[in-house]
Write an enzyme that holds these catalytic residues in place. Structure first.
Site, PDB file in Angstrom:
ATOM      1  N   ASP A 216       0.616  -1.228   0.020  1.00  0.00           N
ATOM      2  CA  ASP A 216       0.000  -0.156  -0.067  1.00  0.00           C
ATOM      3  C   ASP A 216       0.830   1.199   0.189  1.00  0.00           C
ATOM      4  O   ASP A 216       1.608   1.425   0.912  1.00  0.00           O
ATOM      5  CB  ASP A 216      -0.799  -0.084   1.137  1.00  0.00           C
ATOM      6  CG  ASP A 216      -1.753   1.165   1.210  1.00  0.00           C
ATOM      7  OD1 ASP A 216      -1.592   2.237   0.697  1.00  0.00           O
ATOM      8  OD2 ASP A 216      -2.934   1.060   2.108  1.00  0.00           O
ATOM      9  N   LYS A 242      -3.500  12.329  -1.790  1.00  0.00           N
ATOM     10  CA  LYS A 242      -2.601  12.691  -0.890  1.00  0.00           C
ATOM     11  C   LYS A 242      -1.446  13.526  -1.491  1.00  0.00           C
ATOM     12  O   LYS A 242      -1.810  14.548  -1.992  1.00  0.00           O
ATOM     13  CB  LYS A 242      -2.167  11.583   0.188  1.00  0.00           C
ATOM     14  CG  LYS A 242      -3.191  10.822   0.874  1.00  0.00           C
ATOM     15  CD  LYS A 242      -2.873   9.853   1.751  1.00  0.00           C
ATOM     16  CE  LYS A 242      -4.050   9.265   2.439  1.00  0.00           C
ATOM     17  NZ  LYS A 242      -3.633   8.036   3.105  1.00  0.00           N
ATOM     18  N   ARG A 390       0.335  15.478  13.600  1.00  0.00           N
ATOM     19  CA  ARG A 390       0.748  15.089  12.352  1.00  0.00           C
ATOM     20  C   ARG A 390       0.948  16.043  11.450  1.00  0.00           C
ATOM     21  O   ARG A 390       0.170  16.558  11.193  1.00  0.00           O
ATOM     22  CB  ARG A 390       0.040  14.071  11.879  1.00  0.00           C
ATOM     23  CG  ARG A 390       0.926  13.170  10.780  1.00  0.00           C
ATOM     24  CD  ARG A 390      -0.029  11.788  10.116  1.00  0.00           C
ATOM     25  NE  ARG A 390      -1.299  12.395   9.300  1.00  0.00           N
ATOM     26  CZ  ARG A 390      -2.014  11.764   8.647  1.00  0.00           C
ATOM     27  NH1 ARG A 390      -1.705  10.633   8.309  1.00  0.00           N
ATOM     28  NH2 ARG A 390      -3.001  12.051   8.199  1.00  0.00           N
TER      29      ARG A 390
HETATM   30  C1  LIG Z   1      -5.135   7.177   3.334  1.00  0.00           C
HETATM   31  C2  LIG Z   1      -5.004   5.573   3.213  1.00  0.00           C
HETATM   32  C3  LIG Z   1      -5.947   4.680   2.771  1.00  0.00           C
HETATM   33  C4  LIG Z   1      -7.272   5.271   2.165  1.00  0.00           C
HETATM   34  O1  LIG Z   1      -8.048   4.254   1.780  1.00  0.00           O
HETATM   35  P1  LIG Z   1      -9.274   4.646   0.918  1.00  0.00           P
HETATM   36  O2  LIG Z   1      -9.877   3.399   0.739  1.00  0.00           O
HETATM   37  O3  LIG Z   1      -8.779   5.268  -0.486  1.00  0.00           O
HETATM   38  O4  LIG Z   1      -9.929   5.748   1.509  1.00  0.00           O
HETATM   39  C5  LIG Z   1      -5.543   3.534   2.768  1.00  0.00           C
HETATM   40  N1  LIG Z   1      -4.402   2.780   3.328  1.00  0.00           N
HETATM   41  C6  LIG Z   1      -3.487   3.753   3.750  1.00  0.00           C
HETATM   42  C7  LIG Z   1      -2.153   3.264   4.372  1.00  0.00           C
HETATM   43  C8  LIG Z   1      -3.633   5.124   3.860  1.00  0.00           C
HETATM   44  O5  LIG Z   1      -3.051   6.089   4.643  1.00  0.00           O
END
Ligand SMILES: *Cc1c(COP(=O)(O)O)cnc(C)c1O
Length: 431
Positions: A216, A242, A390
């Site tokens: 991820d 982001k 943060r």
């Molecule tokens: C921001 C974030 C998400 C967000 O997931 P969505 O399904 O796109 O809302 C998922 N995993 C991580 C590690 C994140 O920081």
């Protein structure tokens, strides 16, 4: 704090700004002039190119050209077009990345697909090995964990079991129980403390143990150099709202290594992932490339905006971006160390900015109120429960002078306990 020291830090900030190779990028964003935005890691700001495209796609493409736009403005090709732009930013080959859905939904697809690949693999082996574990970090982003839990409920324990261990124990767990693990699902940069996992070493070890790897990249894409191909990653997901500045709720992306694309089965087999969506055939047949990860109709407006947002990265290289990111974080810490030594604000991340993503986290019993007080003074970080302040440092639009100003404000608020004012205590729904 002596005035001389303050002046020295300010001079240092000015010097760093003069030497900043990326300083010219700031003018490509629409940021309010008075605002110091330290939350590009949650929602990147609007760029001029994105704004222009948003107006164009609504007024001209949707407003005037209507249905014809699917062909005339190539709406149908947007998931692939944006995917290929992203591929360049994350060290992936052409036609391995596609934009669609959210990280959560894309995780469901790749987790399922990886588990199925492993099951099919084990049928060919003698003696048969049963791998049913999804291994992840216990402090992974909750949604990642929830998606694995949901899949485990759907498939049942025999086929899918989630196991989480502390991030520092991942390699040990692979060493000791690798033969039971089907899929390793890891977040590259931890959302709270910014810890970076070693993608190359862990992926390599997992493969030695016959484990598939999903990364991820939520807090990595657009701010860290990544080499998915060189690290032989199997699958990856990431979001674009982001550090990639794609806009609120912008579509996420999913990477599928070329070697897995043929014969892959993902369960959300919608018409957009079909080989011939407009033949309207009765039976599903997956498209060949990364398009097979698509399910339904793409969010064209968001995706068009994302496409334009990515143009901000044209001609940039990730090494320069990373270098400034580290410098911003390190300079902020240096300012805080000078301005606020020995306070109740405690660093909650690796002390070396080289060892974490583009953020600095602190813990404080009043972290939420401190965050609100900063926002009231036009410095915008965020709060992560239960007690983390943060601060995200996006290298494309922040100056070192802003970092100095933000550090000074934070120091004042903490030292004078200004956060105790009642107006900063009210908890909002989104933090
Ligand atoms: C921001 C974030 C998400 C967000 O997931 P969505 O399904 O796109 O809302 C998922 N995993 C991580 C590690 C994140 O920081």
């Amino acid at each position: 704090m002596q005035n001389k020291q303050l002046n020295d830090l300010k001079e240092q900030a000015k010097q760093l700004d003069r030497n900043d190779k990326l300083a010219y990028k700031l003018s490509e964003f629409e940021l309010p002039t008075e605002l110091i935005y330290l939350d590009g890691n949650s929602l990147g700001p609007l760029s001029h190119s994105a704004k222009k495209r948003a107006i164009e796609v609504v007024e001209q493409q949707w407003g005037a050209d209507l249905i014809e736009s699917w062909n005339k403005h190539e709406w149908i090709g947007l998931p692939k077009l944006t995917g290929n732009k992203l591929a360049e930013l994350i060290g992936a080959e052409e036609n391995t990345v596609i934009c669609c859905d959210s990280i959560s939904v894309n995780l469901f697809k790749v987790l399922s697909a990886a588990l199925l690949l492993q099951e099919n693999q084990s049928k060919k082996q003698k003696p048969r090995v049963t791998r049913n574990v999804i291994l992840s970090q216990s402090d992974n982003f909750p949604s990642d964990i929830y998606m694995a839990q949901g899949l485990a409920t759907l498939l049942g324990e025999n086929r899918c079991k989630l196991q989480t261990v502390e991030n520092r124990c991942i390699e040990q767990e692979l060493q000791e129980n690798g033969d039971k693990i089907s899929v390793l699902m890891l977040t590259h940069v931890n959302f709270k403390n910014g810890d970076i996992s070693n993608m190359r070493a862990i992926t390599h070890l997992a493969h030695q143990k016959g484990v598939m790897v999903i990364w991820d990249l939520a807090h990595s894409a657009g701010v860290l150099p990544l080499e998915l191909e060189a690290c032989q990653v199997d699958f990856a997901v990431g979001c674009t709202y982001k550090y990639l500045n794609g806009g609120p709720g912008a579509p996420a992306f999913v990477y599928v290594a070329k070697r897995h694309q043929k014969g892959l089965q993902q369960p959300l087999s919608g018409w957009m992932g079909h080989k011939q969506p407009f033949a309207f055939l009765h039976d599903y047949e997956a498209a060949n490339g990364p398009e097979q990860m698509l399910s339904g109709t793409p969010p064209v407006i968001s995706m068009s905006i994302l496409d334009a947002s990515l143009d901000v990265f044209d001609g940039l290289n990730m090494i320069d971006i990373r270098e400034k990111s580290i410098a911003l974080n390190a300079f902020f810490q240096e300012c805080i160390d000078h301005l606020l030594a020995g306070s109740a604000l405690k660093l909650a991340c690796h002390v070396d900015a080289n060892e974490r993503g583009s953020q600095t986290s602190y813990t404080h019993a009043h972290a939420y109120a401190i965050c609100q007080a900063l926002i009231a003074h036009k410095v915008v970080p965020d709060f992560r429960a239960p007690d983390i302040l943060r601060l995200g440092f996006s290298p494309l639009f922040l100056t070192f002078e802003q970092v100095f100003t933000a550090a000074r404000l934070l120091a004042d608020i903490v030292r004078d306990e200004r956060y105790l004012l009642p107006e900063y205590q009210q908890m909002k729904e989104v933090t």
